[in-house]
Design an enzyme around this catalytic site. Structure first.
Site, PDB file in Angstrom:
ATOM      1  N   PRO A 173     -74.153  38.346  48.209  1.00  0.00           N
ATOM      2  CG  PRO A 173     -72.329  37.106  48.988  1.00  0.00           C
ATOM      3  CD  PRO A 173     -73.024  38.424  49.167  1.00  0.00           C
ATOM      4  CB  SER A 174     -77.332  34.153  45.531  1.00  0.00           C
ATOM      5  OG  SER A 174     -76.493  33.848  44.428  1.00  0.00           O
ATOM      6  N   GLY A 175     -76.522  32.107  47.725  1.00  0.00           N
ATOM      7  CA  GLY A 175     -75.940  30.825  48.106  1.00  0.00           C
ATOM      8  C   GLY A 175     -74.870  30.945  49.157  1.00  0.00           C
ATOM      9  CB  ALA A 176     -73.489  33.737  50.793  1.00  0.00           C
ATOM     10  CB  SER A 194     -84.661  35.888  53.627  1.00  0.00           C
ATOM     11  OG  SER A 194     -84.724  34.500  53.382  1.00  0.00           O
ATOM     12  CG  LEU A 213     -74.029  36.190  53.743  1.00  0.00           C
ATOM     13  CD1 LEU A 213     -73.164  36.989  52.762  1.00  0.00           C
ATOM     14  CD2 LEU A 213     -73.596  36.494  55.178  1.00  0.00           C
ATOM     15  N   GLY A 220     -79.804  36.881  51.643  1.00  0.00           N
ATOM     16  CA  GLY A 220     -80.013  37.952  50.668  1.00  0.00           C
ATOM     17  C   GLY A 220     -81.412  37.948  50.088  1.00  0.00           C
ATOM     18  CE  LYS A 269     -78.781  34.489  58.364  1.00  0.00           C
ATOM     19  NZ  LYS A 269     -79.207  33.090  58.178  1.00  0.00           N
ATOM     20  CG  ASP A 272     -83.141  32.916  57.401  1.00  0.00           C
ATOM     21  OD1 ASP A 272     -83.295  32.529  58.573  1.00  0.00           O
ATOM     22  OD2 ASP A 272     -82.186  32.565  56.678  1.00  0.00           O
TER      23      ASP A 272
END
Length: 295
Positions: A97-100, A106, A102, A104, A14, A139
């Site tokens: 990627p995590s902590g982005a 969720s 985006l 992921g 997202k 999210d």
């Protein structure tokens, strides 16, 4: 009950085309206005039937595989709500990627909700799935739906609008990872209602996608850029290669660039690859989760 043994799904990343904070609730959560959009970067989720319990595996060692993982929370809530005595084994293959910023994690949780609904023949309605989703994270309800949505409340009040469509999108994730809670914790009252969502929604609804880019905004961008100036450096690099717009998504740290053509996008990607490993060429999609296989 017709129980499938295996269910495979994709969950899509997202981005936020628009993010405004309206107010802060007494419980600490913020009411937002956002225009959310899924893009063609996806994780693969494989859910397998097990005799009991929840077991998680992931090809990214940085992702927890215990009860702190959103997919564990999703599976646990469903098992408890529907009295499932059976268990599940969930394997996650990560691309997002995590902590982005985006979504992921969720999206992975949304995939598990849809997957277990199918796998255990639970016949959950969209509303019932959304009720579970909001218990996991703000999210997750959006990730069930995907496409182009207005999100309000804490993110759970969703309205589908005409799909925003863009083919040449570049996403760069620097090494820094951002804590969403920490960023929202730095939001001050004078920052509320900085942006008006009406114009971007009108432009997207009228399929004026290029014009819509003139009315984007992310209230969290200034906060993160002050802590991590690298975000602004990536944005400037993108506009230097003719991006029509570059902006941080969500609470960061990913930066999204919208290009008019593939040539400019490729030139920018090649230049940024010298410094960043996590670079993604992508485009918009109309879904949040894709159910691929049951057997």
């Amino acid at each position: 009950m017709n129980i499938f043994k295996n269910t495979k799904l994709y969950s899509y990343a997202k981005i936020n085309l628009f993010l405004n904070i309206v107010s802060k609730r007494q419980n600490g959560y913020h009411d937002i206005q956002s225009v959310m959009q899924t893009v063609n970067i996806r994780d693969e989720i494989m859910i397998k039937y097990a005799d009991e319990g929840i077991k998680i595996s992931c090809d990214d060692e940085a992702i927890p595989v215990d009860s702190s993982n959103t997919v564990w929370k999703a599976a646990s809530l469903i098992m408890e709500r529907y009295g499932l005595g059976d268990g599940v084994s969930i394997d996650i293959k990560k691309t997002i990627p995590s902590g982005a910023g985006l979504a992921g994690g969720s999206g992975n949780a949304a995939a598990v909700i849809i997957g277990m609904n199918e796998m255990f023949d639970l016949s959950m309605t969209d509303e019932e799935m959304a009720e579970i989703a909001v218990e996991i994270g703000a999210d997750v309800p959006y990730c069930l739906v995907g496409g182009t949505c207005i999100a309000e409340g804490i993110g759970e009040e969703l309205e589908r609008i005409n799909d925003f469509s863009w083919d040449n999108i570049l996403i760069v994730k620097p090494e820094i990872s951002i804590s969403t809670a920490n960023v929202y914790g730095k939001v001050e009252k004078h920052m509320f209602n900085r942006y008006d969502m009406g114009e971007i929604v009108n432009r997207i609804s009228g399929m004026e996608y290029r014009e819509a880019l003139s009315f984007t905004g992310n209230i969290l961008e200034d906060i993160v850029e002050e802590i991590h100036p690298e975000i602004k450096e990536i944005k400037n690099a993108m506009t230097g290669f003719n991006a029509l717009l570059s902006m941080m998504t969500g609470s960061g740290s990913a930066v999204v660039g919208f290009f008019e053509n593939e040539w400019d996008l490729d030139k920018c990607a090649e230049a940024l690859k010298k410094r960043y490993d996590k670079i993604y060429k992508t485009k918009t999609v109309k879904k949040g989760v894709e159910l691929c296989m049951t057997s």
